[in-house]
Design a protein around this motif. Structure first.
Motif, mmCIF file in Angstrom:
data_model
loop_
_atom_site.group_PDB
_atom_site.id
_atom_site.type_symbol
_atom_site.label_atom_id
_atom_site.label_comp_id
_atom_site.label_asym_id
_atom_site.label_seq_id
_atom_site.Cartn_x
_atom_site.Cartn_y
_atom_site.Cartn_z
ATOM 1 N N ALA A 129 -17.991 16.065 23.934
ATOM 2 C CA ALA A 129 -17.982 16.459 22.416
ATOM 3 C C ALA A 129 -18.590 15.106 21.595
ATOM 4 O O ALA A 129 -19.036 15.225 20.555
ATOM 5 C CB ALA A 129 -16.466 16.684 21.912
ATOM 6 N N PRO A 164 -15.096 20.698 24.323
ATOM 7 C CA PRO A 164 -13.976 20.298 23.484
ATOM 8 C C PRO A 164 -12.666 20.047 24.261
ATOM 9 O O PRO A 164 -12.557 20.894 25.246
ATOM 10 C CB PRO A 164 -13.645 21.423 22.398
ATOM 11 C CG PRO A 164 -14.168 22.719 23.220
ATOM 12 C CD PRO A 164 -15.373 22.315 24.013
ATOM 13 N N ARG A 223 -11.413 17.243 15.825
ATOM 14 C CA ARG A 223 -12.702 16.259 16.266
ATOM 15 C C ARG A 223 -13.992 16.987 16.435
ATOM 16 O O ARG A 223 -14.879 16.264 16.351
ATOM 17 C CB ARG A 223 -12.070 15.334 17.249
ATOM 18 C CG ARG A 223 -11.028 14.470 16.944
ATOM 19 C CD ARG A 223 -11.016 13.047 17.933
ATOM 20 N NE ARG A 223 -10.616 13.908 19.402
ATOM 21 C CZ ARG A 223 -9.331 14.309 19.633
ATOM 22 N NH1 ARG A 223 -8.448 14.111 19.186
ATOM 23 N NH2 ARG A 223 -9.644 14.817 20.933
ATOM 24 N N TRP A 224 -13.799 18.126 17.113
ATOM 25 C CA TRP A 224 -14.926 18.867 17.453
ATOM 26 C C TRP A 224 -15.565 19.664 16.646
ATOM 27 O O TRP A 224 -17.026 19.767 16.683
ATOM 28 C CB TRP A 224 -14.417 19.739 18.849
ATOM 29 C CG TRP A 224 -15.273 20.671 19.395
ATOM 30 C CD1 TRP A 224 -16.387 20.475 20.297
ATOM 31 C CD2 TRP A 224 -15.413 22.208 19.106
ATOM 32 N NE1 TRP A 224 -17.102 21.769 20.358
ATOM 33 C CE2 TRP A 224 -16.574 23.026 19.692
ATOM 34 C CE3 TRP A 224 -14.574 23.027 18.308
ATOM 35 C CZ2 TRP A 224 -16.721 24.064 19.622
ATOM 36 C CZ3 TRP A 224 -14.717 24.305 18.268
ATOM 37 C CH2 TRP A 224 -15.936 25.000 18.868
ATOM 38 N N PHE A 264 -19.920 20.110 16.270
ATOM 39 C CA PHE A 264 -20.367 21.253 17.030
ATOM 40 C C PHE A 264 -21.072 22.354 15.710
ATOM 41 O O PHE A 264 -22.198 22.796 16.142
ATOM 42 C CB PHE A 264 -19.120 22.113 17.413
ATOM 43 C CG PHE A 264 -19.364 23.548 17.949
ATOM 44 C CD1 PHE A 264 -19.943 23.752 19.151
ATOM 45 C CD2 PHE A 264 -18.857 24.629 17.137
ATOM 46 C CE1 PHE A 264 -20.101 24.839 19.578
ATOM 47 C CE2 PHE A 264 -19.346 25.932 17.803
ATOM 48 C CZ PHE A 264 -19.869 26.009 19.202
#
Length: 303
Positions: free
Chosen positions: A156, A182, A193-194, A198
């Motif tokens: 990630a 992830p 966070r991802w 993304f």
């Protein structure tokens, strides 16, 4: 082994991501104690038995971390003699100075016409900006010139560099494996966070993603509910016509059997039209990798 007769594209399933290996041939990553359950040979015969039991039409065989050119010859040979293997994503050192020559060599091998993509073990690089390196970008440009796909097996934290590479090389088709890995086991924190990096990668139209490898990013006692927020975000950002199903078999056996992976994805997906389902389970893989199968309805067609 023959393939199931689906009478056209309706109901067809393409598994866009699986592996085969014989551990004694250099798959040293399998030495980890927690991987004992998959530390055995997985052969084309094992694969075809799984496909027969689940009605999967065809597959894409992906390099398995051996990181040796001999694996490409082995896998292309498997594809040449195993009808359900429709294409191979072979290993290549994208930072090497001989990318074009390596590709040409692979294409001269038995089954070389079934080479559809290439992959480097970018996830093993400690540098989150590895894909920004000039030698890597040169290698990626040569893959694009050869008309092949580059599979991104990344963490990630490497998603931002992947987005920059996709922007710099619009002529190259990228495929994001496992949604960028992830941390599903961390729940809402992993999703938070991802999600943004993304989405930044998904904004580039030359990137497609695989709904694969998710069960092994989840906690040991996972359920489809754990996968759902990540799968729904993938559908939101990529749309069905840039997503494809992959089992990640036999790695998935660490958490689920082959049929269980498909059932988990079915349960985690939002409500879809028949056309969207056909895209995720067959059409996207066929178009992205240029697989030879019966007629697949193009994205955007009614139905």
């Amino acid at each position: 082994m023959g393939r199931p007769d689906h009478g056209g594209s309706a109901g067809m399933i393409i598994d866009a991501h699986h592996h085969l290996w014989r551990p004694e041939r250099g798959y040293t990553w399998l030495d980890e104690p927690e991987l004992a359950v998959i530390r055995r040979p997985f052969t084309p015969e094992d694969l075809t038995a799984e496909l027969s039991a689940t009605g999967v039409y065809g597959t894409v065989l992906v390099e398995g971390g051996r990181c040796h050119r001999d694996e490409a010859a082995e896998f292309l040979g498997y594809a040449a003699e195993t009808a359900p293997i429709l294409g191979v994503v072979a290993w290549l050192d994208v930072a090497a100075g001989d990318v074009a020559e390596t590709i040409a060599g692979y294409r001269r091998l038995r089954g070389g016409e079934l080479l559809v993509g290439l992959r480097s073990q970018v996830q093993g690089e400690t540098d989150p900006d590895y894909l920004d390196r000039p030698e890597v970008r040169r290698g990626l440009a040569e893959i694009a010139a050869a008309g092949l796909v580059f599979d991104l097996v990344i963490r990630a934290d490497q998603l931002p560099a992947a987005a920059r590479a996709a922007q710099a090389l619009p002529e190259l088709r990228f495929v994001l494996d496992h949604l960028g890995k992830p941390r599903i086991d961390e729940g809402a924190a992993g999703l938070r966070r991802w999600r943004t990096p993304f989405a930044d990668l998904a904004a580039h139209p030359n990137v497609t993603a695989k709904l694969s490898g998710l069960v092994t990013e989840a906690a040991p006692h996972w359920s489809p509910d754990d996968l759902r927020p990540f799968v729904e975000e993938a559908v939101k950002q990529f749309g069905a016509d840039r997503l494809m199903f992959g089992s990640d078999w036999p790695v998935c056996l660490l958490r689920s059997d082959y049929p269980g992976v498909r059932r988990a994805l079915e349960a985690a997906l939002p409500t879809l039209t028949d056309r969207q389902r056909n895209e995720i389970f067959a059409g996207t893989a066929v178009r992205t990798y240029g697989l030879s199968v019966p007629s697949i309805r193009p994205a955007g067609a009614p139905g």
